[in-house]
Each structure stands twice: as C-alpha cells, then as structure tokens.
Scaffold this active site. Sequence first.
Site, PDB file in Angstrom:
ATOM      1  N   LYS A  91      16.473  90.435  58.804  1.00  0.00           N
ATOM      2  CA  LYS A  91      16.190  89.432  57.673  1.00  0.00           C
ATOM      3  C   LYS A  91      14.656  89.412  57.490  1.00  0.00           C
ATOM      4  O   LYS A  91      14.216  89.699  56.271  1.00  0.00           O
ATOM      5  CB  LYS A  91      16.793  88.107  58.174  1.00  0.00           C
ATOM      6  CG  LYS A  91      16.258  87.038  56.915  1.00  0.00           C
ATOM      7  CD  LYS A  91      15.205  86.319  57.262  1.00  0.00           C
ATOM      8  CE  LYS A  91      15.058  85.681  58.807  1.00  0.00           C
ATOM      9  NZ  LYS A  91      15.996  84.356  58.903  1.00  0.00           N
ATOM     10  N   HIS A 141     -11.852  76.793  55.289  1.00  0.00           N
ATOM     11  CA  HIS A 141     -11.702  77.077  54.134  1.00  0.00           C
ATOM     12  C   HIS A 141     -12.078  78.660  53.733  1.00  0.00           C
ATOM     13  O   HIS A 141     -13.096  79.025  54.453  1.00  0.00           O
ATOM     14  CB  HIS A 141     -12.925  76.195  53.116  1.00  0.00           C
ATOM     15  CG  HIS A 141     -12.651  76.519  51.789  1.00  0.00           C
ATOM     16  ND1 HIS A 141     -11.682  76.124  51.035  1.00  0.00           N
ATOM     17  CD2 HIS A 141     -13.624  77.096  50.884  1.00  0.00           C
ATOM     18  CE1 HIS A 141     -12.002  76.488  49.721  1.00  0.00           C
ATOM     19  NE2 HIS A 141     -13.103  77.046  49.556  1.00  0.00           N
ATOM     20  N   ARG A 181      27.500  74.338  46.282  1.00  0.00           N
ATOM     21  CA  ARG A 181      28.555  73.091  46.171  1.00  0.00           C
ATOM     22  C   ARG A 181      27.709  71.776  46.049  1.00  0.00           C
ATOM     23  O   ARG A 181      28.208  70.938  45.402  1.00  0.00           O
ATOM     24  CB  ARG A 181      29.152  73.227  47.477  1.00  0.00           C
ATOM     25  CG  ARG A 181      30.491  72.286  47.528  1.00  0.00           C
ATOM     26  CD  ARG A 181      31.518  72.692  48.497  1.00  0.00           C
ATOM     27  NE  ARG A 181      30.935  72.433  49.998  1.00  0.00           N
ATOM     28  CZ  ARG A 181      31.659  72.327  50.895  1.00  0.00           C
ATOM     29  NH1 ARG A 181      33.009  72.908  51.064  1.00  0.00           N
ATOM     30  NH2 ARG A 181      31.154  72.157  52.097  1.00  0.00           N
ATOM     31  N   THR A 198      22.684  87.785  67.653  1.00  0.00           N
ATOM     32  CA  THR A 198      22.602  87.487  66.048  1.00  0.00           C
ATOM     33  C   THR A 198      21.181  87.690  65.679  1.00  0.00           C
ATOM     34  O   THR A 198      20.610  88.490  64.837  1.00  0.00           O
ATOM     35  CB  THR A 198      23.180  86.192  65.647  1.00  0.00           C
ATOM     36  OG1 THR A 198      24.343  86.109  65.955  1.00  0.00           O
ATOM     37  CG2 THR A 198      22.972  86.059  64.347  1.00  0.00           C
ATOM     38  N   ALA A 242      34.340  90.179  78.167  1.00  0.00           N
ATOM     39  CA  ALA A 242      34.636  89.270  79.151  1.00  0.00           C
ATOM     40  C   ALA A 242      35.686  88.230  79.121  1.00  0.00           C
ATOM     41  O   ALA A 242      35.634  87.894  77.838  1.00  0.00           O
ATOM     42  CB  ALA A 242      33.102  88.453  79.621  1.00  0.00           C
ATOM     43  N   ILE A 276      20.971  80.903  55.002  1.00  0.00           N
ATOM     44  CA  ILE A 276      21.336  82.030  54.794  1.00  0.00           C
ATOM     45  C   ILE A 276      21.295  82.525  53.469  1.00  0.00           C
ATOM     46  O   ILE A 276      20.989  83.568  53.039  1.00  0.00           O
ATOM     47  CB  ILE A 276      22.522  82.545  55.514  1.00  0.00           C
ATOM     48  CG1 ILE A 276      22.197  82.391  57.087  1.00  0.00           C
ATOM     49  CG2 ILE A 276      23.121  83.951  55.282  1.00  0.00           C
ATOM     50  CD1 ILE A 276      23.280  82.896  57.935  1.00  0.00           C
TER      51      ILE A 276
HETATM   52  P1  NDP Z   1      24.309  76.202  56.627  1.00  0.00           P
HETATM   53  O1  NDP Z   1      24.936  75.221  57.569  1.00  0.00           O
HETATM   54  O2  NDP Z   1      22.694  76.390  56.449  1.00  0.00           O
HETATM   55  O3  NDP Z   1      24.504  76.017  55.233  1.00  0.00           O
HETATM   56  C1  NDP Z   1      25.873  76.076  54.650  1.00  0.00           C
HETATM   57  C2  NDP Z   1      26.110  76.056  53.234  1.00  0.00           C
HETATM   58  O4  NDP Z   1      27.404  76.240  52.688  1.00  0.00           O
HETATM   59  C3  NDP Z   1      25.905  74.515  52.916  1.00  0.00           C
HETATM   60  O5  NDP Z   1      25.192  74.779  51.461  1.00  0.00           O
HETATM   61  C4  NDP Z   1      27.254  74.420  52.799  1.00  0.00           C
HETATM   62  O6  NDP Z   1      27.450  73.018  51.491  1.00  0.00           O
HETATM   63  C5  NDP Z   1      27.999  75.197  52.045  1.00  0.00           C
HETATM   64  N1  NDP Z   1      29.415  75.614  52.206  1.00  0.00           N
HETATM   65  C6  NDP Z   1      30.071  75.253  53.507  1.00  0.00           C
HETATM   66  N2  NDP Z   1      31.301  75.568  53.049  1.00  0.00           N
HETATM   67  C7  NDP Z   1      31.700  75.822  51.875  1.00  0.00           C
HETATM   68  C8  NDP Z   1      32.715  76.311  50.960  1.00  0.00           C
HETATM   69  N3  NDP Z   1      33.911  76.265  51.504  1.00  0.00           N
HETATM   70  N4  NDP Z   1      32.239  76.610  49.833  1.00  0.00           N
HETATM   71  C9  NDP Z   1      30.932  76.789  49.187  1.00  0.00           C
HETATM   72  N5  NDP Z   1      29.886  76.299  49.808  1.00  0.00           N
HETATM   73  C10 NDP Z   1      30.045  75.831  51.252  1.00  0.00           C
HETATM   74  O7  NDP Z   1      24.740  77.690  57.103  1.00  0.00           O
HETATM   75  P2  NDP Z   1      24.135  79.261  56.803  1.00  0.00           P
HETATM   76  O8  NDP Z   1      25.506  80.016  56.929  1.00  0.00           O
HETATM   77  O9  NDP Z   1      23.187  79.245  55.725  1.00  0.00           O
HETATM   78  O10 NDP Z   1      23.194  79.430  58.188  1.00  0.00           O
HETATM   79  C11 NDP Z   1      24.124  79.027  59.389  1.00  0.00           C
HETATM   80  C12 NDP Z   1      23.062  78.628  60.578  1.00  0.00           C
HETATM   81  O11 NDP Z   1      22.571  79.798  61.153  1.00  0.00           O
HETATM   82  C13 NDP Z   1      22.190  77.508  59.725  1.00  0.00           C
HETATM   83  O12 NDP Z   1      22.514  76.346  60.041  1.00  0.00           O
HETATM   84  C14 NDP Z   1      20.748  77.828  60.877  1.00  0.00           C
HETATM   85  O13 NDP Z   1      21.069  76.934  62.042  1.00  0.00           O
HETATM   86  C15 NDP Z   1      21.100  79.530  61.284  1.00  0.00           C
HETATM   87  N6  NDP Z   1      20.024  80.156  60.632  1.00  0.00           N
HETATM   88  C16 NDP Z   1      18.596  79.940  60.706  1.00  0.00           C
HETATM   89  C17 NDP Z   1      17.837  80.617  59.992  1.00  0.00           C
HETATM   90  C18 NDP Z   1      16.172  80.222  60.282  1.00  0.00           C
HETATM   91  O14 NDP Z   1      15.938  79.676  61.165  1.00  0.00           O
HETATM   92  N7  NDP Z   1      15.486  80.656  59.228  1.00  0.00           N
HETATM   93  C19 NDP Z   1      18.168  81.769  59.336  1.00  0.00           C
HETATM   94  C20 NDP Z   1      19.628  82.001  59.166  1.00  0.00           C
HETATM   95  C21 NDP Z   1      20.362  81.277  59.658  1.00  0.00           C
HETATM   96  P3  NDP Z   1      27.795  71.709  52.140  1.00  0.00           P
HETATM   97  O15 NDP Z   1      26.414  71.246  52.415  1.00  0.00           O
HETATM   98  O16 NDP Z   1      28.401  70.975  51.109  1.00  0.00           O
HETATM   99  O17 NDP Z   1      28.608  71.724  53.415  1.00  0.00           O
END
Ligand code: NDP
Length: 492
Positions: free
Chosen positions: A86, A483, A229, A77, A146, A209
């Site tokens: 990204k 600075h 949400r 990924t 695998a 993301i």
């Molecule tokens: P995240 O867990 O960061 O965020 C998921 C978001 O989607 C939350 O706001 C969540 O809301 C919301 N959500 C979940 N289910 C639904 C739904 N059914 N309808 C609407 N909203 C919903 O996940 P990401 O997909 O953004 O990223 C995945 C992982 O990838 C991250 O946790 C991170 O570990 C990794 N990542 C790291 C990066 C970096 O280091 N810069 C960059 C990109 C990814 P709620 O809080 O209400 O559940």
Amino acid sequence: MTKRQARPASERQSARRATSEQPVERVPRRGRRRGGAQREADFVVIGAGSGGVAAARRAAAHGARVVLIERDAIGGTCVNRGCVPKKMLSYGGTLAAILSGCLSHTGGREDWGDAIVRVNAEMARLHVAYTHRLQEAGVTLLHGEATVTAPDLVQVGAETIHARRILIATGARPQTLPVPGGELAGTSDDVFTWQSLPASIVVIGGGYIAVEQASILSRYGVKVEMLVRESRLLERFDHEIAAALAEALAARGVRLHFNAEVTLLNQANGAIDVCYRQGAPDGDGNDGGGDRVHTVRAQAALAAIGREPQWENLGLAALGVEKSAQGGIRVDRSFRSRVRSIHAVGDAIDGLHLTPVASAQGRWLADRLFGRRGERADFDVVPTAVFCEPAIGSVGLTEHEAIAAAGKAERVESVVRRFVSLENRFAGSGQASMVKLVVNARSGRVLGAHMMDNAAPEIIQTLAVALRLGVKLSHLRTTVQLHPTVAEELFA
Ligand code: NDP
C-alpha cells in the site's frame, strides 16, 4: 526460561548453522517425517505475520526452541497485503502527481503495471530477509496449515509438535459485504494482485482501507466513487481532520456519498451496479436527499468494511478457547487465553489492529515467557496514520473523546491551524494542510495531536513520545521551531 529448558549456546549456534543452510521446511499433508514423529518445542507460533515473527525471534533470542508455522507467504498482512504494498503504491501515485504538477508540460501518470513490478520486487526482498533473520535466530520455519489438537499439541501436515506454549498470531481477513451480490466486490487483498486497473471503481466503506485505496487508485487515474455508511470519513479520527480530508479528496475528483447504505450489487454488461439507500443529507453538500435508492455503475467494486479475526479453523474452540463479542480470541492482560498454554496477539485478538501493536505484543510476551520480564509498551497512547494523500497522522484523544472524558466542552481547548506547505506551494496545488492540538484547558496538557499533511505520519510518531511524557502547550510554544518545516506549525 529456566536453565533446564534453555539450550546451551553451542547447541544453539550449531542449530543456527544448520538452519541457515536449509530452506524453509514444507510440510506436506502426508508428511515426509516418520508417521506420528513428534518434534519437541518450547514455543510453537502459528502465523508468520508481524506479531508471530516478532514473538518467534525474541523467544529464540532467549534460547527457546521455537517453531514458526505459516501456510502462506512470510510477513503476513503487513508485508503481503497491507502496509508495504500500500505505501509503495501510494508513493508512486503521489510522486507522479507532484512531478506532473511541477513539470506540467511533460505530464504523465505513474504506470500501475510498473508500480506493481516494483512492489513485488520489494515483497520478494522482504521474504528473503525475514526468512534469513529467522533462520539466523535459530527459529525452525515450517510451511503448512496448523491445527491445535490439544493444549500442548500442534499438528501440521503429518507432523505433531509437542509444545510447552502455543501462540496464535493468525491475523485477520477482510469481511465480505453482507448484501446480495456482495461477492462481486473485491477486497484490498485483490488490489495488490491486479495487473491493470479498472477505469472506474466504487469503494464501499469509510475507514482506513477505503480511504487509502480510494486515494491511491484516484492517483493512478481511476474514477473513484466512495459509498460511506456514516456521515463522515474515518469515524474514529478527529472530525475536523476527517472533514478536511473529504474536501481534499473531493477536490481531486473522488466522488463521496455519505449516509449511503449499500443494499445490492448486480453484474451489468461487464460493469457492476451498486445500489444504495441514502438517508439524511450529509453536511458536506453531497447528494443526500431522503431515503431514496440510487445506483452507481463502475467497472469494479471494492469492499473495505473491516477485517475479522481468523482462528476458527485451528480447533481452538473445542479446547475451551473463548471468543470475545468482537470475534477475537479472548485473552487477559498477559495475552493468555482461557487455556493456560495458549496465547494470542495481534489481529487475532480485540484491540488496535496495527502492525507495531502486534509486534510489541509478541515481543513482550516472548520476554515474559522465556526471558526477563520486559517493559510493556504503552498501548494507550498509540500513534496511527492513514496513508492517503494528504496523509493523516493522529495520536491521543480526538476533540470529541476529550470532551466526553472531561464531561464539559469548556474543559477542552482546541488549537487549529490551516496552512499551505512550501511543497504544495511549489507544486502549485494549493492543497491545504491542517494541524489540530486538543488541550486540557486548565492544565494546558496536550491530550491529542492530529495532522493532515504528507509529513504528518513522520511528525506524529515523534510527537507521541512528548504526549506520553505529558507535554503541555506551553512546552511546544517555548520550543524554538525548525524553519521551514511542516512540523513547526505545531509549535506556533
Ligand atoms: P475500518 O474499521 O477502519 O472501517 C470500516 C468501515 O466500513 C467503516 O466506515 C464502517 O462503517 C464501514 N462498514 C462496516 N460494515 C459495512 C457495511 N456492511 N456496509 C458499508 N460499510 C460498512 O476497517 P478497514 O477495513 O478500513 O480496515 C481494517 C483495519 O485494518 C483497521 O481498523 C486498521 O486497524 C487496519 N489498517 C490500518 C492501516 C494503517 O495503519 N494505516 C491501514 C489499513 C488497515 P461504520 O463506522 O458505520 O461501521
């Protein structure tokens, strides 16, 4: 590893010479090796992403016979659908914005098609570099799907590999939106394959993301609406920093809708209608207003609602490997599953799903299994960044977490500074940056540091060391500042 298991150096060197002259082996479903032929390995790693590659190289350096199996492009990924593309696209958008601000008479945005060509060139360079480094290390790289057929057997195509240890490093995949029409929404994986951009997009989600993609796409001229949400962005980050970021994105024209629960997606004359129910009004002046159903139309929709560990098709459940409540492989502190020979690291297990975490887990495990007992990385104080614009960098406890841990708000002090950096003053954007330190009020120990500025990820990486060593506010205040920098605001 024991002497008996280690191969002599001469054998390893000749293996290296041999493999560096060979391309990656592709294992067809009907194998070209003799039917049922068994390969012997000390360590079979399934998945050539950050965790798998790190573990494979380290184990090979200890003399283990390592087979690394990947069904897709090497690098996982991070290289192919995450960090690398990204961040490069984000650079392109940000630099174009700075330049067009400074040289407003020439204007002009970064061109997406051109940016994708440069991103693909970097991915191709990384594929070659990774493959070369693995071959140099003596790792046998197989291409194929695998399955684990026994605690010590891995099947790839027609080939069976007998392995003393097996590592599952198969990562995670984007979750699909669980509403009618949810399949109409793309994921961040798709974005990196787009040759041109939609004029408008609805981004669903408020995490890493969603925020990064909304920020990048808006910089490339896409009209972005976010359906979140929760009542704020980046729920797991410091709330003040997240609110400052929401302001910055809104100022750039990203429309944010909080407390917005998506209920339905519909195809509509070449566009997509996204229906959502909005609960209580949000605190940021956006259109809340009761439990009403709204529709937003855009040319495309993107769901960034989390990622789920992917390991179901490997045959592990049948062998007794257990699943955690969050869907990851259940492992102990040594990354061992319930089946003693099978280990797992990275996004396939619970915990922080970050590239450096997966790599550190993989290297530590390889050291433990095949070399000296390595020093374990500190997985409690992990710096993290969101590569939006302005970027967010964060390490340690947020103010809410610190108060919850201390039991009383008075036990926690927060030091907040807002400022406009010289870079933003020169560009004329007036974009504010922010620094927040969360401190134990009694001892003065810094419990968390959070920043919003494009320099934040670089600064927070270094500050993480100070936090691990127990730095106090007084240490920061008595360190002479450099600075003019953004970092000096932490020391004021
Ligand atoms: P995240 O867990 O960061 O965020 C998921 C978001 O989607 C939350 O706001 C969540 O809301 C919301 N959500 C979940 N289910 C639904 C739904 N059914 N309808 C609407 N909203 C919903 O996940 P990401 O997909 O953004 O990223 C995945 C992982 O990838 C991250 O946790 C991170 O570990 C990794 N990542 C790291 C990066 C970096 O280091 N810069 C960059 C990109 C990814 P709620 O809080 O209400 O559940």
